[in-house]
Design an enzyme around this catalytic site. Structure first.
Site, PDB file in Angstrom:
ATOM      1  N   ASP A 107       0.838  -1.236  -0.010  1.00 36.71           N
ATOM      2  CA  ASP A 107      -0.189   0.079   0.124  1.00 36.71           C
ATOM      3  C   ASP A 107       0.954   1.157   0.040  1.00 36.71           C
ATOM      4  O   ASP A 107       1.572   1.635   0.886  1.00 36.71           O
ATOM      5  CB  ASP A 107      -0.921   0.130   1.377  1.00 36.71           C
ATOM      6  CG  ASP A 107      -2.460   0.565   1.187  1.00 36.71           C
ATOM      7  OD1 ASP A 107      -2.261   1.793   0.108  1.00 36.71           O
ATOM      8  OD2 ASP A 107      -3.222   0.095   1.643  1.00 36.71           O
ATOM      9  N   ASP A 145      -2.849   4.784  -2.262  1.00 41.23           N
ATOM     10  CA  ASP A 145      -3.808   5.427  -1.729  1.00 41.23           C
ATOM     11  C   ASP A 145      -4.087   6.609  -2.280  1.00 41.23           C
ATOM     12  O   ASP A 145      -3.390   7.462  -2.566  1.00 41.23           O
ATOM     13  CB  ASP A 145      -3.302   5.474  -0.451  1.00 41.23           C
ATOM     14  CG  ASP A 145      -4.263   6.121   0.761  1.00 41.23           C
ATOM     15  OD1 ASP A 145      -5.292   5.306   1.076  1.00 41.23           O
ATOM     16  OD2 ASP A 145      -4.019   7.016   1.518  1.00 41.23           O
ATOM     17  N   GLU A 182      -6.612   4.022  -5.768  1.00 44.00           N
ATOM     18  CA  GLU A 182      -7.762   4.254  -5.030  1.00 44.00           C
ATOM     19  C   GLU A 182      -8.376   5.587  -5.508  1.00 44.00           C
ATOM     20  O   GLU A 182      -7.581   6.637  -5.491  1.00 44.00           O
ATOM     21  CB  GLU A 182      -7.495   4.426  -3.264  1.00 44.00           C
ATOM     22  CG  GLU A 182      -8.647   4.703  -2.853  1.00 44.00           C
ATOM     23  CD  GLU A 182      -8.534   4.875  -1.439  1.00 44.00           C
ATOM     24  OE1 GLU A 182      -9.364   4.697  -0.546  1.00 44.00           O
ATOM     25  OE2 GLU A 182      -7.477   5.475  -0.936  1.00 44.00           O
ATOM     26  N   HIS A 195     -11.098  -2.408   4.306  1.00 43.07           N
ATOM     27  CA  HIS A 195     -10.777  -1.854   5.528  1.00 43.07           C
ATOM     28  C   HIS A 195     -11.448  -0.507   5.867  1.00 43.07           C
ATOM     29  O   HIS A 195     -11.563  -0.309   6.860  1.00 43.07           O
ATOM     30  CB  HIS A 195      -9.253  -1.568   5.697  1.00 43.07           C
ATOM     31  CG  HIS A 195      -8.744  -0.829   4.775  1.00 43.07           C
ATOM     32  ND1 HIS A 195      -8.636  -0.572   3.607  1.00 43.07           N
ATOM     33  CD2 HIS A 195      -8.262   0.529   5.297  1.00 43.07           C
ATOM     34  CE1 HIS A 195      -8.107   0.209   3.077  1.00 43.07           C
ATOM     35  NE2 HIS A 195      -7.820   1.087   3.957  1.00 43.07           N
ATOM     36  N   ASP A 196     -12.089   0.067   4.851  1.00 45.52           N
ATOM     37  CA  ASP A 196     -12.834   1.253   5.043  1.00 45.52           C
ATOM     38  C   ASP A 196     -14.380   1.156   5.057  1.00 45.52           C
ATOM     39  O   ASP A 196     -15.138   1.997   5.467  1.00 45.52           O
ATOM     40  CB  ASP A 196     -12.394   2.258   4.165  1.00 45.52           C
ATOM     41  CG  ASP A 196     -10.988   2.786   4.205  1.00 45.52           C
ATOM     42  OD1 ASP A 196     -10.447   3.060   5.374  1.00 45.52           O
ATOM     43  OD2 ASP A 196     -10.347   3.258   3.386  1.00 45.52           O
TER      44      ASP A 196
END
Length: 521
Positions: A102, A204, A267, A329-330
């Protein structure tokens, strides 16, 4: 007919996201780590996925649990060290899997040496590596931008008399990608990990990395109302998705391509037309896969999903490969959002649509709602804006491996609570149960490998009764059809064929039972 090997691995493959804090603790501190991930790799390999994406593992004060990076070329001691990473990477590759990291390019930690230097004074050589501005005419922030976590996106530094920009927490100052030295340093970070052998990056908040020249105010959002995140009071017209960001993405892609076989997943939360631009052009490609979150963002009904899928497919350039995700995870757990029965249908949808699927750890067990007591909340977003349902802790709870104390995740109380049904909903309990969610995921992934039509074939929506989503995957003369009943009542089958797999115990030939998905050929 196609062969999986005729396509890049990231087109025919499936990605499995691991949240390192919550996968497996190996040293008894209640927090997962790299050695723990290595210990549990056989579970991941047995699923039938092709790659692992790790949420951030870099040194961090953990203000935002790793998305505040203090050293882009190291490993957070809670997780291990570079030797532990190298062992994990070797173990991943030994199982025929890929490993993605990430990459967090929009901001660093305020404890990163670059920012410490930048903050030391206006004459610092690294001052322009971050975004500093004088106060506005009223002495307040330079503009009206709002942090994604609420409050002003500007933090005042009394020592220098200027504000610095932070799109997220004040402990996460935004990097200035208009500065060529900063840009070169960040590309060197990517080289460091590529040289170490990683197979790619999930990038990200990629659409955030450049801000409009002059930093003008963002316009108000006429549709905002109290009870939703404060960030959405404004339209992020000038703080995100700037034209100059595409050249940066193209530079990242050129670097990745120079290593061969590496993948970049960006993302990006944008409408279809703007989202598709992040593929770039054949002459100047950008990210391989701009992440597509629409299965998370849209209502769970057949008509909505059908229209969304058609619009997304139509928006893709001819050279753009689609991708899909139902959990992260969000985001709220898919089983918590639509119930376990439909979560089985969602698994079939995810793994049979055209494009690269990404699975999130624990969804293969059907983990559902996990209520986090107020005294156990760790998510800074929830702590700053409580009561509006945006907390992310509920999706980051530890993996339940078995019925032993602390679910086999740790020998001590984990950093977040386990799912309340962990004594019965765990990997060991589902391992040999042919009707379990885990068994369903394994069968679906095996089908993708056995049928190139599912992995890389063409896609066509089919007509079906209300409440049913149906489509066809075709590779040459090989045809596979999928029918998904998104309702709680029986519906007619939209086609005739030999059943390959049902989300329920055994397929029937003429009807779709309530909450059933069927794959036929």
């Amino acid at each position: 007919m196609s062969n999986r090997n005729d396509h890049p691995w990231w087109e025919s493959g499936t990605v499995y996201q691991i949240y390192p804090r919550s996968f497996q603790d190996s040293d008894g501190d209640g927090v997962g780590d790299l050695a723990g991930i290595e210990r549990r790799l056989d579970h991941v390999a047995a699923l039938g996925v092709d790659a692992i994406w790790l949420s951030p593992i870099f040194p961090s004060p953990m203000a935002d649990f790793g998305y505040d990076v203090a050293d882009y070329c190291g490993v957070e001691p809670v997780f291990g060290d570079l030797d532990a990473f190298d062992r994990l990477l070797a173990a991943v590759h030994a199982r025929g899997l890929k490993l993605l990291l990430d990459f967090v390019p929009n901001h660093s930690s305020d404890q990163h040496p670059w920012f410490v230097d930048s903050r030391s004074g206006r004459d610092s050589p690294k001052r322009d590596w971050y975004i500093w501005r004088d106060p506005g005419p009223d002495g307040g922030p330079p503009n009206n931008w709002i942090s994604d976590f609420g409050g002003s996106a500007w933090e005042y530094d009394a020592a220098s008399g200027q504000y610095y920009l932070h799109a997220f927490l004040k402990q996460q100052p935004d990097l200035n990608w208009r500065n060529p030295d900063l840009k070169a340093a960040m590309l060197d970070v990517m080289r460091f990990w590529f040289d170490r052998g990683v197979d790619g990056f999930r990038i990200d908040v990629l659409w955030h990395i450049v801000k409009a020249e002059g930093l003008p105010d963002n316009p108000p959002n006429p549709y905002w109302r109290p009870g939703i995140t404060e960030r959405d009071r404004l339209i992020q017209r000038h703080s995100t998705d700037q034209p100059e960001a595409h050249a940066i993405a193209a530079g990242m892609r050129a670097l990745a391509d120079s290593y061969g076989g590496r993948v970049l997943i960006g993302e990006i939360f944008l409408p279809n037309d703007r989202h598709a631009r992040w593929y770039g052009t054949p002459e100047r490609p950008q990210v391989h896969l701009p992440f597509n979150f629409q299965l998370i963002e849209n209502a769970w009904d057949a008509a909505t999903l059908r229209a969304m899928i058609a619009a997304y497919e139509a928006s893709l350039p001819p050279y753009g490969w689609p991708n899909w995700v139902i959990g992260s995870h969000d985001a709220p757990r898919i089983a918590a959002r639509i119930g376990e029965a439909q979560a089985r249908v969602a698994a079939m949808l995810l793994l049979t649509l055209r494009g690269t699927p990404t699975l999130y750890q624990g969804d293969e067990l059907g983990i559902g709602q996990v209520d986090i007591p107020p005294d156990r909340v760790r998510d800074p977003q929830e702590l700053r804006q409580p009561g509006i349902g945006i907390g992310r802790d509920r999706s980051r709870t530890p993996m339940p491996w078995d019925a032993s104390p602390h679910a086999g995740f740790s020998t001590v109380e984990p950093w977040l609570p386990l799912n309340p049904d962990w004594p019965t909903r765990n990997v060991a309990a589902q391992e040999n149960d042919p009707g379990s969610m885990l068994a369903l995921y394994r069968r679906l992934l095996a089908l993708r490998r056995a049928h190139p039509a599912l992995a890389v074939g063409d896609f066509r929506l089919l007509e079906a009764a209300d409440g049913v989503l149906a489509y066809e995957r075709r590779d040459g003369d090989a045809v596979v059809r999928v029918a998904l009943n998104l309702t709680d009542w029986e519906r007619p089958m939209p086609f005739v064929g030999e059943a390959l797999l049902s989300t329920l115990d055994a397929a029937t030939s003429d009807v779709l039972r309530a909450n059933e998905g069927i794959i036929t050929h």
